[in-house]
Scaffold this active site. Structure first.
Site, PDB file in Angstrom:
ATOM      1  CG  PHE A 138      15.219  63.264  39.336  1.00 37.68           C
ATOM      2  CD1 PHE A 138      16.092  63.526  40.362  1.00 37.68           C
ATOM      3  CD2 PHE A 138      15.367  63.954  38.146  1.00 37.68           C
ATOM      4  CE1 PHE A 138      17.104  64.450  40.211  1.00 37.68           C
ATOM      5  CE2 PHE A 138      16.382  64.879  37.985  1.00 37.68           C
ATOM      6  CZ  PHE A 138      17.254  65.135  39.020  1.00 37.68           C
ATOM      7  CE  LYS A 139      21.485  63.072  38.978  1.00 38.05           C
ATOM      8  NZ  LYS A 139      20.935  63.430  40.308  1.00 38.05           N
ATOM      9  CG  ASP A 140      15.930  55.363  37.390  1.00 35.79           C
ATOM     10  OD1 ASP A 140      17.089  54.983  37.146  1.00 35.79           O
ATOM     11  OD2 ASP A 140      15.308  55.047  38.415  1.00 35.79           O
TER      12      ASP A 140
END
Ligand SMILES: *Cc1c(COP(=O)(O)O)cnc(C)c1O
Length: 431
Positions: free
Chosen positions: A106-108
């Site tokens: 999810f850090k994208d």
């Protein structure tokens, strides 16, 4: 929009400054001066709006006029170029899959949005060239490398501990080239982190080569995470139940963004902070005492955080009132064995493969729903199970299918520079 320092409410800066600096003096976090409440019509029309439109309406006040409308829309369309599906698991449970981005975690979203904003400010102004310096224990490095790849005026230097990240993670941060350099450190994650901190306070470096950080304390990485909750709500329209979100939490940036979305009017009734054995918040809600401890290793390693930096932002959202916070937030903590058992159980019962972080979220949600059956619950799947291949395959005793994007990166050649101490880092940065 102005941002104030959580250490000193009179210290206020612009969005641009908060993004470029990352931290306020004294290593304090920035916090938005106002939190806009969105209209009822906006929430009612959510199902007719595209994700880019939802995101634009949600974040525009936080950015203000520092990025023009076209600029912001183009950053958002690049940031949100993949899906955020809610997948039903059982009658009262779904999972919000946040791993469809380029590095499968999810850090994208945060990394891409921050890269877009910083790239915009560098292009527009008089900042000169900037170097993003970041230490990673795994997922952050790949997301930041990918987000900043090819952004003009910005170099990225990533420090990672040799032999201590997974093969996939290493390939994701060492094979891109261009403006991305990977430094392979003979040491552990704490050594990498210490070197980065030292570099930030080294004046000789800052004169020659301005540095900024790209971890979740930066407002441009923190704020866009609120989008996940709007996108999930859009897909859940029509569910009559009260909604609860269970968020596998480490530095508490993601859950804090969800709580911000609620404050903006998004109808979420309850949050669950799901922890592994690094459980300072679980203990805080039980005892009212905030007692950080050094982190311990677990199989959900992105959540091995002893003293979560974003928790002060959650306290600020609730004006430091314990009772109102504890009405809206529950927290539970789980061992690695419980996590493995959950992965196995969900695969057997529902034929769904969770990664260890999502599994902690699932456990927290089930514990909450057992006492609160009137809710519909969503747990966040923060990484693709393939990123934790050994653990997951060991538990489900089956092969996990490797996505094409990962097979491609695994073929590429690793390029890194080995360093062993601070002097070597400094020499590299000063050259
Ligand atoms: C970073 C990360 C987390 C923790 O998110 P926070 O915002 O730091 O609480 C959870 N799961 C995965 C897979 C991560 O990479």
């Amino acid at each position: 929009m102005k941002y104030f320092s959580l250490n000193d409410k009179n210290h206020k800066v612009s969005f641009e400054n908060a993004v470029v600096k990352g931290l306020a003096p004294g290593k304090a976090l920035y916090f938005p001066e106002e939190i806009p409440v969105l209209s009822k019509e906006f929430f009612q029309s959510l199902d007719k709006l595209s994700k880019e439109e939802i995101a634009y309406k949600a974040i525009k006040t936080f950015v203000g006029n520092e990025i023009d409308e076209n600029g912001l829309r183009s950053i958002l369309s690049k940031t949100l170029d993949f899906d955020f599906p809610v997948v039903p698991i059982s009658e009262n449970t779904g999972t919000l899959e946040l791993f469809h981005g380029p590095t499968l975690a999810f850090k994208d979203v945060g990394a891409e949005f921050m890269a877009g904003c910083l790239g915009y400010f560098v292009k527009k102004g008089n900042l000169g060239k900037i170097t993003v310096l970041v230490a990673t224990s795994g997922d952050t490095g790949g997301a930041v490398a990918n987000g900043f790849l090819g952004v003009e005026g910005i170099d990225v230097v990533i420090l990672y501990p040799k032999g201590k990240v997974s093969e996939i993670q290493e390939k994701q941060l060492t094979t891109l080239g261009q403006n991305i350099t990977a430094l392979e450190v003979n040491g552990n994650f704490d050594d990498c982190q210490d070197m980065v901190k030292k570099a930030f306070s080294d004046e000789e470096i800052s004169v020659k080569r301005p540095l900024t950080s790209a971890n979740s304390i930066n407002v441009a990485r923190w704020l866009p995470q609120m989008f996940y909750y709007f996108f999930a709500y859009k897909q859940l329209a029509g569910k009559d139940n009260k909604l609860a979100f269970s968020v596998p939490s480490g530095n508490f940036g993601n859950i804090c963004a969800g709580m911000l979305a609620k404050k903006m009017g998004l109808p979420i009734a309850h949050f669950i902070a799901a922890n592994n054995e690094n459980n300072v918040v679980t203990r805080y809600l039980q005892s009212r005492e905030y007692a950080p401890k050094p982190s311990v290793q677990t199989i959900s390693n992105a959540m091995n955080v002893g003293n979560p930096s974003n928790f002060v932002r959650i306290l600020e959202l609730f004006e430091n009132k314990f009772d109102s916070l504890s009405q809206q937030l529950s927290s539970f903590s789980y061992s690695d064995n419980e996590t493995r058992k959950a992965i196995k159980e969900v695969k057997q019962k529902y034929d769904y493969v969770m990664d260890p972080h999502g599994a902690v979220g699932y456990l927290g949600l089930q514990e909450f729903l057992a006492e609160n059956p009137e809710y519909y619950g969503v747990f966040l799947e923060t990484a693709h199970p393939v990123k934790f291949l050994e653990t997951v395959e060991g538990v489900i005793e089956e092969k996990v299918e490797i996505p094409a994007s990962i097979s491609a990166v695994m073929q590429k050649e690793k390029k890194s520079i080995e360093i062993s101490n601070y002097d070597e880092l400094k020499e590299y940065l000063m050259q």
